[in-house]
Structure formats: structure tokens, C-alpha cells
Design a protein around this motif. Structure first.
Motif, mmCIF file in Angstrom:
data_model
loop_
_atom_site.group_PDB
_atom_site.id
_atom_site.type_symbol
_atom_site.label_atom_id
_atom_site.label_comp_id
_atom_site.label_asym_id
_atom_site.label_seq_id
_atom_site.Cartn_x
_atom_site.Cartn_y
_atom_site.Cartn_z
ATOM 1 N N LEU A 30 0.543 -1.321 0.085
ATOM 2 C CA LEU A 30 -0.009 -0.085 0.064
ATOM 3 C C LEU A 30 0.864 1.165 -0.021
ATOM 4 O O LEU A 30 0.441 2.294 -0.366
ATOM 5 C CB LEU A 30 -1.096 0.049 1.161
ATOM 6 C CG LEU A 30 -2.158 -0.944 1.096
ATOM 7 C CD1 LEU A 30 -2.936 -1.198 2.285
ATOM 8 C CD2 LEU A 30 -3.136 -0.419 0.029
ATOM 9 N N SER A 31 1.966 1.180 0.601
ATOM 10 C CA SER A 31 2.818 2.164 0.769
ATOM 11 C C SER A 31 3.848 2.396 -0.589
ATOM 12 O O SER A 31 4.757 3.254 -0.430
ATOM 13 C CB SER A 31 3.587 2.482 1.973
ATOM 14 O OG SER A 31 4.357 1.254 1.872
ATOM 15 N N SER A 32 3.571 1.716 -1.731
ATOM 16 C CA SER A 32 4.466 1.600 -2.704
ATOM 17 C C SER A 32 4.242 2.779 -3.680
ATOM 18 O O SER A 32 2.924 3.516 -3.420
ATOM 19 C CB SER A 32 4.189 0.426 -3.496
ATOM 20 O OG SER A 32 2.919 0.447 -4.177
ATOM 21 N N TRP A 90 -2.535 7.865 -7.955
ATOM 22 C CA TRP A 90 -3.730 8.581 -7.477
ATOM 23 C C TRP A 90 -3.183 9.947 -7.034
ATOM 24 O O TRP A 90 -3.918 10.598 -6.453
ATOM 25 C CB TRP A 90 -4.323 7.900 -6.372
ATOM 26 C CG TRP A 90 -4.576 6.488 -6.505
ATOM 27 C CD1 TRP A 90 -3.983 5.469 -6.166
ATOM 28 C CD2 TRP A 90 -5.537 6.160 -7.155
ATOM 29 N NE1 TRP A 90 -4.640 4.407 -6.559
ATOM 30 C CE2 TRP A 90 -5.743 4.764 -7.374
ATOM 31 C CE3 TRP A 90 -6.522 6.817 -8.094
ATOM 32 C CZ2 TRP A 90 -6.730 4.053 -7.936
ATOM 33 C CZ3 TRP A 90 -7.506 6.304 -8.759
ATOM 34 C CH2 TRP A 90 -7.661 4.835 -8.834
ATOM 35 N N ASP A 123 2.659 19.710 -4.547
ATOM 36 C CA ASP A 123 2.932 21.082 -3.743
ATOM 37 C C ASP A 123 2.578 20.676 -2.370
ATOM 38 O O ASP A 123 2.619 21.624 -1.333
ATOM 39 C CB ASP A 123 1.949 22.158 -4.140
ATOM 40 C CG ASP A 123 0.545 21.885 -4.080
ATOM 41 O OD1 ASP A 123 0.344 20.665 -3.728
ATOM 42 O OD2 ASP A 123 -0.226 22.798 -3.857
ATOM 43 N N ARG A 124 2.550 19.401 -1.821
ATOM 44 C CA ARG A 124 2.466 19.047 -0.529
ATOM 45 C C ARG A 124 3.290 17.688 -0.232
ATOM 46 O O ARG A 124 3.384 17.036 -1.137
ATOM 47 C CB ARG A 124 1.109 19.099 -0.159
ATOM 48 C CG ARG A 124 0.411 17.852 -1.061
ATOM 49 C CD ARG A 124 -1.205 17.991 -0.796
ATOM 50 N NE ARG A 124 -1.804 19.111 -1.036
ATOM 51 C CZ ARG A 124 -2.658 19.538 -0.371
ATOM 52 N NH1 ARG A 124 -3.292 19.002 0.765
ATOM 53 N NH2 ARG A 124 -3.147 20.731 -0.606
ATOM 54 N N GLY A 125 3.394 17.581 1.033
ATOM 55 C CA GLY A 125 3.952 16.160 1.516
ATOM 56 C C GLY A 125 2.860 14.999 1.498
ATOM 57 O O GLY A 125 1.750 15.350 1.396
ATOM 58 N N GLU A 126 3.381 13.905 1.302
ATOM 59 C CA GLU A 126 2.500 12.862 1.125
ATOM 60 C C GLU A 126 1.907 12.606 2.446
ATOM 61 O O GLU A 126 0.560 12.107 2.676
ATOM 62 C CB GLU A 126 3.285 11.651 0.660
ATOM 63 C CG GLU A 126 2.461 10.400 0.208
ATOM 64 C CD GLU A 126 3.492 9.461 -0.079
ATOM 65 O OE1 GLU A 126 3.227 8.364 0.428
ATOM 66 O OE2 GLU A 126 4.830 9.639 -0.476
ATOM 67 N N GLU A 127 2.552 12.799 3.678
ATOM 68 C CA GLU A 127 2.117 12.638 4.950
ATOM 69 C C GLU A 127 2.533 13.890 5.672
ATOM 70 O O GLU A 127 3.631 14.551 5.448
ATOM 71 C CB GLU A 127 2.662 11.528 5.440
ATOM 72 C CG GLU A 127 2.015 10.073 5.031
ATOM 73 C CD GLU A 127 2.487 8.963 5.724
ATOM 74 O OE1 GLU A 127 2.067 8.218 6.433
ATOM 75 O OE2 GLU A 127 3.715 8.405 4.822
ATOM 76 N N TYR A 153 0.606 3.292 -6.087
ATOM 77 C CA TYR A 153 -0.394 4.150 -5.724
ATOM 78 C C TYR A 153 -0.297 5.321 -5.767
ATOM 79 O O TYR A 153 -1.269 6.244 -6.305
ATOM 80 C CB TYR A 153 -0.791 3.653 -4.085
ATOM 81 C CG TYR A 153 -1.572 2.446 -3.818
ATOM 82 C CD1 TYR A 153 -2.758 2.307 -4.092
ATOM 83 C CD2 TYR A 153 -0.658 1.244 -3.927
ATOM 84 C CE1 TYR A 153 -3.428 1.010 -4.312
ATOM 85 C CE2 TYR A 153 -1.161 -0.143 -3.811
ATOM 86 C CZ TYR A 153 -2.693 -0.202 -3.970
ATOM 87 O OH TYR A 153 -3.262 -1.370 -4.130
ATOM 88 N N LEU A 154 0.842 6.134 -5.299
ATOM 89 C CA LEU A 154 1.030 7.436 -5.517
ATOM 90 C C LEU A 154 1.105 7.886 -6.751
ATOM 91 O O LEU A 154 0.435 9.104 -7.266
ATOM 92 C CB LEU A 154 2.420 7.795 -4.739
ATOM 93 C CG LEU A 154 2.746 9.204 -4.640
ATOM 94 C CD1 LEU A 154 1.624 9.699 -3.574
ATOM 95 C CD2 LEU A 154 4.200 9.575 -3.935
ATOM 96 N N ALA A 200 -1.192 15.535 -8.517
ATOM 97 C CA ALA A 200 -2.069 16.503 -7.176
ATOM 98 C C ALA A 200 -1.225 16.637 -6.115
ATOM 99 O O ALA A 200 -1.385 17.662 -5.537
ATOM 100 C CB ALA A 200 -3.302 15.471 -7.078
ATOM 101 N N LEU A 201 -0.103 15.752 -5.806
ATOM 102 C CA LEU A 201 0.477 15.975 -4.522
ATOM 103 C C LEU A 201 1.854 16.888 -4.588
ATOM 104 O O LEU A 201 2.574 16.711 -3.905
ATOM 105 C CB LEU A 201 0.644 14.664 -3.893
ATOM 106 C CG LEU A 201 -0.529 13.855 -3.159
ATOM 107 C CD1 LEU A 201 -0.195 12.509 -2.897
ATOM 108 C CD2 LEU A 201 -1.083 14.536 -2.035
#
Lengths: 491, 342
Positions: A213-215, A222, A229-233, A218-219, A226-227
Motif C-alpha cells: 500500500l505504501s508503494s 492517485w 505541492d504538499r507532503g504525502e504525509e 499508488y502514489l 496532485a500531491l
């Protein structure tokens, strides 16, 4: 120049990148197709190339990867090779569970071998000249055989195309130019090295699914774009390192050029371990937290990350509260402070609270009541050293002219300050006036001589609180004496 | 699902082949839990109580048609408890999403819990487990970043959805004091997300365009559906009375959740959003009444440390993984929908 690109690659790498992995033998032998068997028999003779275990979804932004080998990976969620300009060969051998294989945007892929995978859900190679697509089916063996045939046809096709031959020849030249024996561990394929945590997580039953799931797959699927400009977490308190990094330049400008911050005694902040900075609070729209955080990031030898506690009302404000939170502000309360200190953070406290920022301009730099000594109790309970911090300049940056209770009510806010620039200039009015700032860090007040239980001793807490307040007020008075009345400019 | 953690100083639940009663047996949690317990050797019989037989009922399950909104239901429940010799009672007859039928919801949740507790007083059970929610703490700018179990439940009193559940928690807390012989475990679950669960959160994130409040981006915490079921299994298997927050690890800003779910976000200024949502809710076009906008504005994140230490419940999915798992299933649903339409 040999005509066969495989020969070239073989020569360059001193190895056969097209050879199958030993583990593939048993699997391919099961294939009912004769062609598969034949292929396999041919490969058996070739020495196995260097094995490399792939982490799930490791991307290889390889510009010139002569060969990419992924062998004997037990659980590979996805293999993605993206934006590879020239990949001579890709071998994926004997992984037990490959969910998907994507080779995208590769300009020149000479050959792709996917062998003996027990469960390959999908494999897609999309490149301008090559395309291999096969849908999942129950009969893996037959599928592999079909794939082998397809691949062989493709390889023949590639060999027949002069531009690919030339590309491979050029690649061979480049590789040869860099050294006779090119190490397969070239930086071009470092993206495929296995991370350490793969092994560790394998032991727990949930480890495998967590890994999948943390592969990156996915990022990428999805929200890679979109991500952006921001951290994934974010951390548990909402700090986003990616957002902080994006604001660094702006804050550096604010710090160096706009406010011309001067720092004194930053060595009083320890490099590690929990510490609480107790500072005076000022400016109708408080920016002292973020400036103090920038000071620690820029000036402190250990570049300590600061978490500052902001009043509740900041979080009532749209945009401002979210922005401050992503940069490290946390709502001021005992629970949060204790949790942060338990994580050995450097925490800034503004004990004056709302009283500090809602004081009139004529009362600037007159310390207000230091709460009820919550910060002293906190320090006693958690055995945290307190560093008194004096900030000069914050009260001038947003002089408070008044408040607008009516507008505040209309906007659903608890408090709406009116300053020379806000709200007249809209969001631009949030920018502080270009006053000159100075931050003085005092000697830490260590409370080690007291017991944590003495946090309930109100007399002691009051005395310590007053001592701290007096220290900061003295420093304020001393610094203000040498400062120009005109917002510190030119003084 | 194997339970391997019944060690380390926790008292094992006695006597194998216990009898378990579940209200709300045909809802998401009840249905899946029955399916899991059918395979559990420690459970001898499952008494499913609902208005409809759960589809997962196997040979161990005995279904009783029980409507908790009926006035005389407590006597009937007591009869069933005595007849079956129920040892553990799982009370999960709660609505997962806000409803327009708020009078019926009140009868079911608030009054229904009272009926259930009356039956459990008349014919005591050894253990009582309640499904509760972390949203009951309420979203507020004055919340600490992590709410602990001792925090008062300050959910917006205007919301019937929250108020009925807070009522239920209160009567269960009173019941725990009155009945020292019964172990009472309350599990406060974070909003559940996952590939198969349906609730107002999944519907909200399933919109093509997801509305949020301009300038507000609170941290959210979610629980994967598998972890939700695991928590109940855990509570059934070990005897640890008390209240526990059951939450996934980690938090994510709402905007990141929407992006991970592959949706587009549209920001609405909050002074406009409340009347707008009221109108949409009245027209049955929104997932939740305007009181839920608080959760789009402020924090409501609970601390799962107590469940970790006392209940030994460790979630296997983080908030982010729960979102990704949901998003994967959701996109498949979207694709299937497209195919069936086109």
C-alpha cells in the motif's frame, strides 16, 4: 559494430543481460508450449546476470540503463520503469507475485523478458515503437509462453529497425567510452536497490500489505501530480515538511531583507532534547512564531525545528490557521505542549497569549500577565529547561489601532484586529511592516532542583513565573533604549 | 483472522464455546463480524438480532427478528438472552450516517440502547461491548491535537445524530456503574473507510467534486474497515473494561485525503456553506446536515494509545493507507459504472 544489439550489450556489460534467472527454469519448464521450453533451454546456458532485488514499485529514472534486472523478488507490487531513454534490456525473472509491470515513456527498449512469474496481473510496455500488452488469465504458464513468442517477435522487429540498432550501438559506444568493464551497479539503476525496511516488515502479518500500500504505484496512480505541492504525509501535529520547504525562500526574504532580524545568544538553545522557549508576544497579527522558527532554522547550528503554540483564535481564521499549522504551529494547550516535549521537540510558548497581541500600540513592549504560570508547571512536570526569549520589533510590525467586533461577528471570527494595513489591504495587510527585529535568547532557566510534584505549588510557580517575566522585561527595556522610535529603522 | 495477541498479562476470556449476541447484525460491522466469528472456535453460538437476517449467517448463527424501536422489546430481549445463555453482548444497532428520519433514529439509538440495557439488567451478561464514535468528541478549534478518552463528549448538541449516540454512551456509563458484574467495553471508532464499507464519509469522498470550506484544512484521522472489525474481535477475545479510542495511525489534511482519493476539491466560504448545506440537506442532496461542517473546519483527532497499551489493539492500516485502499475500490466502482452506462 555487430548487427545484434544483444551482442553489443553483452560485450559492453561483460555479461548476458538477456539471460534468464536460474529461478525461472522450473517455472518456464512447466509451460506446455514447446516454444517456451526452447527459449528456456537456450537461456540455461547463459550465465545469470547479477541479481538485484527490487523494492515494490521502485522507479528507475534511468536515462541510460544498459540493463535492468529484477530477480527473485518475492512480492513485487509493481515495477515501474519510467522515462528511461535507452534501456537495452529489462529482465524480470521469477517473482512470485508481480501485480503490475509498467515500462513507460521508454524511448528505446530493446527487449523485455518477464519470465516465470506466478502471478503477473498486468504488464504493459508503452514506448513509441514497442508495445506489449497482455491481460491477466488463469493459465499463467500458457500466458508466459504466449508472451515469450510475442517478445521474440518484437525482438526480431526491433533488430530489423535500423534506428534502434543505431540507438543501441550509440549506447554501447557511450558505455564503452566510460570504461571497459562497466559496473552493473552504475548509478543509472540505483533506483532499484532494495530499501532496508522490506526485510524488517516481512515478519509481521500486516507487513506485506503495508508494503504494497505504501508503494509508489499508488502514489503515481492517485496523485503524483496532485500531491506536487504538499507532503504525502504530515506529522501528527500537522507539520508538512514539503509545505515548509516551499515557503523557505519567502520566509528567508522576510527574515533577512524585510525584518532584518538580528539574533543574539542562540547558543543558549541546546542542540538536542526538549526545550521550551518562552517569549514575549506582539503584533495584532502575530508573526513572531514563524520568525522565531526561521531564526532557529537559519541561525542555530543544529537547525532546530521549532513548534510554536498558537492561540485558539488563530485556528478560527481561514487560511491563516491552516498555513501556520502546516509550518509548525500547534494549538496552545497543556496536552499538546506535553506531547511535543515528550517527543523531545523545541517548543516556543507565548505565555501572554491574546493579552499580548491585543494590547494597544501605546502599551507596546510592556509585558502583560504571563498567564497563570502554565508554562512553569509544564516545565516542572516534564523537567524541561526554559529559555527566555526577547523579541524586539514584533509590536511595531502590526500596531493595533482597534478591533471590529461587528465585522468579526459577520465573518464568524472571535476577533478582528484593525491595523494601519489590515484589513484595508486585504490579505496583503497581513504582511508585517518592515520594522527592524532583534531576538535575544537568554540563559536557560533550569528547574532540575525542583520535583515534578512541585508543579502544584502555586507560590513557587508564581515566583518562578515572575522571575522569568522580569528577565524578559529587563532585556526588552535594555534593547529598546538603543532603538530608534521609528519602528527601529535607522536606529 | 487469527488472534495472536492474547498474551502479556491480559486475562484470557474463560471457557471456550461462548455465546455472543449482536444487535444491528445486518449492518456493515455486524454482518462482517458474524462472518468472522463463524470461523472462530471460541464462539459457540452467535445470536443475531436485527430486523433482517444477515447474509453472512452460518450454522452457528441463530437469527431473531428484533426491532429495537418497539416498546416491549426489552422483555423479548431478556427472554432471548436467557434462552440462549448469552455471555457477551455486542450493541451495534446504530446508524453509520446521519438520516432525515431523526425521530426513528432517536427511537433506535437512544431509546433502543435503554431497552437493550434493561434486558441486560434483567438477565445479566458477563460482558457488554458498545460501538461508539470519536466524532462524538466534536470538532472544535479548542480541541487538543489528540483527544484522550477522558475528554468530555462535546459533539454539537444541535446534531441529532451525535446527541443520540452521546445519550447512548451516557446510559451505558451509568449501566457500568450499576452493574459491577458486567464488564463494559466502549469502543470509540474513528470514521471508517475502506473498499467495501458505505457511509456518509465514503459518499462524501465519492463525489466527483468534493466541497470543502475555504481556508480550512483540518487534520483527519480514519480507520480502515478491517481494523474496525479487528478491534471488535479484540474486545470480544480479551476482558478489558473501559473506553477506548480505536483509530488508524497518522493524520492527513482533508485536502490531501481528497487528492489521494483522486477527487477535485471546491472551496466554499464558510459563512455561505452553512445555509447552503442546510438547503441541500433539506433537499436530500447532501451527505450530512450543516452541523457536520464543523468537521471540515476543525480538528477532531483522537489518541489511540490506550487501546494500544490496554487492549493491545494495533491498527494495521494508517489513515493514508485506508484512503488509498478506499480510493482503489472506488475508482473500480467508477469504472464499472461507466462501463454499465456506456
Amino acid at each position: 559494430m555487430t548487427k545484434d544489439p544483444r551482442d553489443m550489450a553483452r560485450r559492453v556489460l561483460g555479461d548476458d543481460p538477456f539471460a534468464a534467472q536460474p529461478a525461472q527454469k522450473s517455472e518456464a519448464a512447466r509451460a506446455p508450449s514447446n516454444k517456451g521450453k526452447k527459449l528456456d533451454a537456450r537461456k540455461k546456458k547463459a550465465p545469470a546476470p547479477k541479481k538485484r532485488t527490487a523494492p515494490p514499485g521502485a522507479p528507475a529514472p534511468a536515462d541510460d540503463a544498459a540493463s535492468v534486472n529484477i530477480a527473485a523478488a518475492d512480492d513485487v507490487a509493481s515495477v515501474n520503469i519510467a522515462a528511461a531513454d535507452d534501456v537495452a534490456s529489462v529482465n524480470i525473472a521469477a517473482p512470485e507475485d508481480v501485480v503490475s509491470v509498467n515500462i513507460a515513456e521508454a524511448d528505446d527498449v530493446a527487449s523485455v523478458n518477464i519470465a516465470a512469474a506466478e502471478a503477473v496481473a498486468t504488464a504493459a510496455v508503452s514506448a513509441p515503437s514497442l508495445r506489449v500488452d497482455f491481460a491477466p488469465s488463469r493459465d499463467v504458464a500458457a500466458e508466459i509462453a504466449a508472451l515469450q513468442v510475442q517478445l521474440r517477435a518484437l525482438r526480431v522487429e526491433v533488430e530489423g529497425q535500423p534506428e534502434h540498432r543505431e540507438a543501441l550501438a550509440g549506447l554501447a559506444e557511450v558505455l564503452r567510452g566510460e570504461g571497459e568493464a562497466v559496473d552493473v551497479e552504475a548509478p543509472a539503476v540505483t533506483g532499484l536497490q532494495a530499501p532496508e525496511h522490506v526485510e524488517a516488515d516481512e515478519s509481521s502479518p500486516t507487513g506485506v500489505s503495508r508494503e504494497l500500500l505504501s508503494s509508489d504505484f499508488y502514489l503515481r496512480q492517485w496523485g503524483r501530480i496532485a500531491l506536487r505541492d504538499r507532503g504525502e504525509e504530515v506529522d501528527p501535529f500537522g507539520y508538512d515538511p514539503e509545505v515548509a520547504r516551499r515557503w523557505e525562500k519567502t520566509l528567508d526574504f522576510l527574515y533577512d531583507r524585510w525584518l532584518k532580524v538580528e539574533v543574539e545568544g542562540i547558543e543558549h538553545v541546546p542542540a538536542t532534547g526538549r526545550v521550551a522557549l518562552v517569549a514575549n508576544h506582539g503584533g495584532a497579527i502575530p508573526v513572531d512564531g514563524v520568525v522565531l522558527a526561521t531564526a532557529l532554522r537559519k541561525e542555530h547550528p543544529a537547525q532546530r525545528q521549532l513548534r510554536w503554540l498558537a492561540e485558539d483564535f488563530v485556528f478560527h481564521f481561514p487560511y491563516a490557521g491552516t498555513w501556520a499549522n502546516r509550518l509548525g504551529a500547534v494549538r496552545a494547550c497543556q496536552e499538546n505542549a506535553e506531547r511535543l516535549l515528550a517527543r523531545e521537540c523545541c517548543v516556543a510558548l507565548f505565555p501572554e497569549g491574546v493579552k499580548g497581541i491585543s494590547k494597544r500600540y501605546r502599551d507596546r513592549y510592556k509585558l502583560q500577565r504571563f498567564g497563570r504560570g502554565g508554562h512553569i508547571k509544564l516545565a516542572l512536570r516534564t523537567r524541561t529547561p526554559l529559555v527566555p526569549v526577547t523579541i524586539v520589533g514584533s509590536d511595531d510590525a502590526h500596531p493595533l489601532l482597534g478591533q471590529s467586533p461587528l465585522a468579526a461577528k459577520l465573518l464568524g471570527l472571535p476577533y478582528l484586529p484593525v491595523t494601519p494595513t489590515f484589513p484595508w489591504l486585504g490579505p496583503l495587510g497581513m504582511v508585517p511592516l518592515p520594522t527592524r527585529w532583534k531576538i535575544v535568547f537568554g540563559a536557560p532557566l533550569r528547574l532540575d532542583e525542583y520535583e515534578p510534584s512541585q508543579a502544584d505549588d502555586d507560590v513557587l510557580v508564581g515566583r518562578l513565573n515572575e522571575r522569568l517575566r522580569a528577565t524578559i522585561q529587563e532585556t526588552l527595556d535594555r534593547e529598546l533604549r538603543g532603538r530608534s522610535g521609528w519602528f527601529g529603522i535607522g536606529g | 483472522m487469527r488472534d495472536s495477541s492474547d498474551s502479556a498479562g491480559l486475562k484470557r476470556a474463560p471457557a471456550p464455546r461462548r455465546t455472543l449476541a449482536i444487535t444491528g447484525a445486518d449492518a456493515f460491522l455486524g454482518r462482517n463480524l458474524i462472518g468472522l466469528l463463524e470461523d472462530d472456535d471460541r464462539i459457540g453460538r452467535i445470536v443475531a438480532l436485527d430486523v433482517k437476517q444477515p447474509s453472512t449467517a452460518g450454522p452457528k448463527t441463530r437469527f431473531y427478528k428484533v426491532d429495537l424501536t418497539q416498546p416491549s422489546v426489552d422483555a423479548r430481549l431478556a427472554e432471548i438472552l436467557a434462552a440462549e445463555g448469552v455471555d457477551t453482548f455486542l450493541h451495534m444497532a446504530f446508524l453509520a450516517s446521519p438520516t432525515h428520519a431523526s425521530a426513528w433514529a432517536h427511537e433506535l439509538e437512544s431509546v433502543g440502547t435503554m431497552h437493550v440495557l434493561n434486558a441486560c439488567k434483567e438477565r445479566p451478561v458477563r460482558k457488554f461491548i458498545l460501538w461508539s464514535h470519536t466524532v462524538l468528541y466534536g470538532a472544535s478549534p479548542s480541541n487538543p491535537n489528540f483527544l484522550v478518552e477522558s475528554q468530555p463528549l462535546r459533539g454539537n448538541p444541535e446534531s441529532r445524530f451525535l446527541r443520540d449516540k452521546i445519550d447512548a454512551e451516557e446510559v451505558v456509563a451509568r449501566f457500568a456503574q450499576q452493574m459491577p458484574g458486567t464488564l463494559v467495553t466502549v469502543l470509540r471508532l474513528a470514521p471508517i473507510l475502506g473498499p467495501t464499507v458505505h457511509n456518509f464519509i465514503t459518499r462524501y469522498l465519492g463525489r466527483k467534486v468534493v466541497p470543502t470550506l475555504a481556508g480550512f484544512d483540518p487534520l483527519w484521522q480514519l480507520l480502515h474497515e478491517v481494523d474496525a472489525l479487528a478491534a471488535f474481535k479484540r474486545a470480544i477475545n480479551v476482558d478489558v473494561p473501559g473506553t477506548f479510542n480505536i483509530v488508524g495511525d497518522g493524520v492527513l489534511p482533508l485536502s490531501t485525503i481528497i487528492r489521494l482519493a483522486g477527487r477535485t476539491r471546491v472551496s466554499v466560504p464558510h459563512p455561505m456553506a452553512y445555509p447552503m448545506t442546510r438547503a441541500l440537506w433539506a433537499a436530500q442532496l447532501s451527505e450530512a446536515p450543516p452541523t457536520f461542517l464543523d468537521y471540515l473546519r476543525w480538528l477532531c483527532v483522537a489518541d489511540g494509545e490506550r487501546a494500544r497499551t490496554a487492549l493491545k489493539f494495533v491498527p494495521s492500516f494508517t489513515t493514508r493507507e485506508a484512503v488509498l485502499d478506499y480510493a482503489g475500490a472506488q475508482s473500480l466502482r467508477d469504472a464499472n459504472l461507466l462501463r454499465s452506462v456506456g
